[in-house]
Design a protein around this motif. Structure first.
Motif, PDB file in Angstrom:
ATOM      1  N   ALA A   1      62.980  21.971 -22.026  1.00 40.49           N
ATOM      2  CA  ALA A   1      63.235  20.550 -22.257  1.00 40.49           C
ATOM      3  C   ALA A   1      64.490  20.417 -23.103  1.00 40.49           C
ATOM      4  O   ALA A   1      64.734  21.234 -23.993  1.00 40.49           O
ATOM      5  N   GLU A   2      65.287  19.378 -22.832  1.00 42.98           N
ATOM      6  CA  GLU A   2      66.570  19.232 -23.514  1.00 42.98           C
ATOM      7  C   GLU A   2      66.470  18.434 -24.807  1.00 42.98           C
ATOM      8  O   GLU A   2      67.435  18.357 -25.556  1.00 42.98           O
ATOM      9  N   ASN A   3      65.322  17.848 -25.090  1.00 38.77           N
ATOM     10  CA  ASN A   3      65.091  17.163 -26.368  1.00 38.77           C
ATOM     11  C   ASN A   3      63.596  16.873 -26.498  1.00 38.77           C
ATOM     12  O   ASN A   3      62.805  17.170 -25.594  1.00 38.77           O
ATOM     13  N   GLY A   4      63.208  16.319 -27.646  1.00 41.61           N
ATOM     14  CA  GLY A   4      61.801  16.058 -27.889  1.00 41.61           C
ATOM     15  C   GLY A   4      61.176  15.080 -26.916  1.00 41.61           C
ATOM     16  O   GLY A   4      60.014  15.236 -26.515  1.00 41.61           O
ATOM     17  N   ALA A   5      61.939  14.070 -26.512  1.00 37.32           N
ATOM     18  CA  ALA A   5      61.409  13.075 -25.574  1.00 37.32           C
ATOM     19  C   ALA A   5      61.079  13.719 -24.228  1.00 37.32           C
ATOM     20  O   ALA A   5      60.022  13.453 -23.632  1.00 37.32           O
TER      21      ALA A   5
ATOM     22  N   MET B   1      64.709  12.530 -29.926  1.00 33.77           N
ATOM     23  CA  MET B   1      63.539  12.900 -30.717  1.00 33.77           C
ATOM     24  C   MET B   1      63.768  14.306 -31.237  1.00 33.77           C
ATOM     25  O   MET B   1      63.948  15.233 -30.450  1.00 33.77           O
ATOM     26  N   ASP B   2      63.803  14.480 -32.569  1.00 34.36           N
ATOM     27  CA  ASP B   2      64.115  15.805 -33.115  1.00 34.36           C
ATOM     28  C   ASP B   2      62.861  16.665 -33.202  1.00 34.36           C
ATOM     29  O   ASP B   2      61.751  16.259 -32.847  1.00 34.36           O
ATOM     30  N   GLY B   3      63.041  17.891 -33.696  1.00 34.43           N
ATOM     31  CA  GLY B   3      61.938  18.832 -33.751  1.00 34.43           C
ATOM     32  C   GLY B   3      60.813  18.409 -34.670  1.00 34.43           C
ATOM     33  O   GLY B   3      59.641  18.698 -34.413  1.00 34.43           O
TER      34      GLY B   3
END
Length: 268
Positions: free
Chosen positions: A175-179, A202-204
């Motif tokens: 996945a490329e980000n949290g979302a 959405m960060d870690g």
């Protein structure tokens, strides 16, 4: 496949200074590296690694026709070269500059000047990436462990994937980000999440909070991969969200293996 030792390594050294290249080559020879080829530019480094390959590339940051980052990205974006460990040697201290290398999958960063112990550790970290061993687990068949890798840098995801695949983990989704990760978590089951800290949308930290406080995912172990200092305020907050382990960028293969064995159960 036969494992390599330090004396088996073919090192490509990318260094514009004759004086610095002699110093670094001498230190490599003292560590028992037998073969060291030297080039001075980005163009020559690309030509050399394409034509002759290398077991490890050691590069300065600033070169006459570009930077070591160009060499690193050239290697990591070529499927035939991407497994070659890259070591940066630089006096640069700016976090943003060094972060670019960490995000691109550097195996080690050495200060300039560096001590022999720094070089020894970096060479051993590179060997760990080259000589991969399958992880042995009591509770899981390692080939069946389902892992979600979350990072906004494609090169960083590729690096994490190669390290994990070298340990025998083959069921990986990215996945490329949290979302994006949330979507995959809702649609799939995972045994482990490996996530970056700094990401857009959405960060870690936010992703970890969702995982830990959602009944359907609360059991999933989380490894946070970050280039931030472990004692920073951000990291103190992260640990309060239920992250199981913090892992530095660049991270060493043996460190990751120990974390996985602890989180998933070891046969050792």
């Amino acid at each position: 496949m036969q494992k390599l030792s330090i004396q088996d390594l073919h090192v490509l050294l990318v260094e514009p200074s004759d004086t610095q290249s002699k110093i670094i080559k001498t230190l490599l020879l003292k560590e028992n590296v037998q073969t060291v080829d030297i080039v001075k530019t980005v163009a020559d480094a690309k030509s050399a690694v394409t034509a002759h390959g290398a077991d490890v590339v050691v590069s300065a940051m600033y070169l006459s026709d570009g930077s070591g980052l160009e060499v690193l990205k050239y290697i990591k974006e070529d499927d035939n070269l991407a497994s070659i460990p890259f070591m940066l040697v630089s006096s640069e201290t700016r976090i943003k500059k060094l972060d670019e290398f960490k995000q691109a999958g550097v195996a080690a960063i050495l200060p300039k000047p560096f001590e022999p112990i720094h070089l020894s550790r970096a060479l051993n970290a590179s060997l760990q990436l080259i000589n991969t061993d399958e992880l042995e687990l009591d509770l899981f068949d390692v080939a069946e462990v389902r892992v979600l890798v979350v990072d906004d840098s494609r090169l960083a995801r590729n690096h994490i994937r190669r390290v994990l695949e070298g340990m025998g983990l083959s069921q990986l989704m990215e996945a490329e980000n949290g979302a994006h990760a949330l979507t995959l978590l809702k649609e799939n089951e995972f045994d482990l999440v490996v996530t970056d800290y700094n990401m857009p949308e959405m960060d870690g930290r936010e992703l970890s909070e969702f995982i830990r406080f959602n009944p359907a995912t609360t059991h999933i172990p989380i490894i946070m991969v970050t280039s931030e200092s472990a004692d920073s305020a951000h990291m103190a907050n992260i640990q309060q969200t239920g992250v199981n382990a913090l892992c530095d960028k660049p991270f060493e293969s043996d460190e990751v293996k120990a974390m996985l064995a602890s989180l998933l159960g070891s046969g050792e």
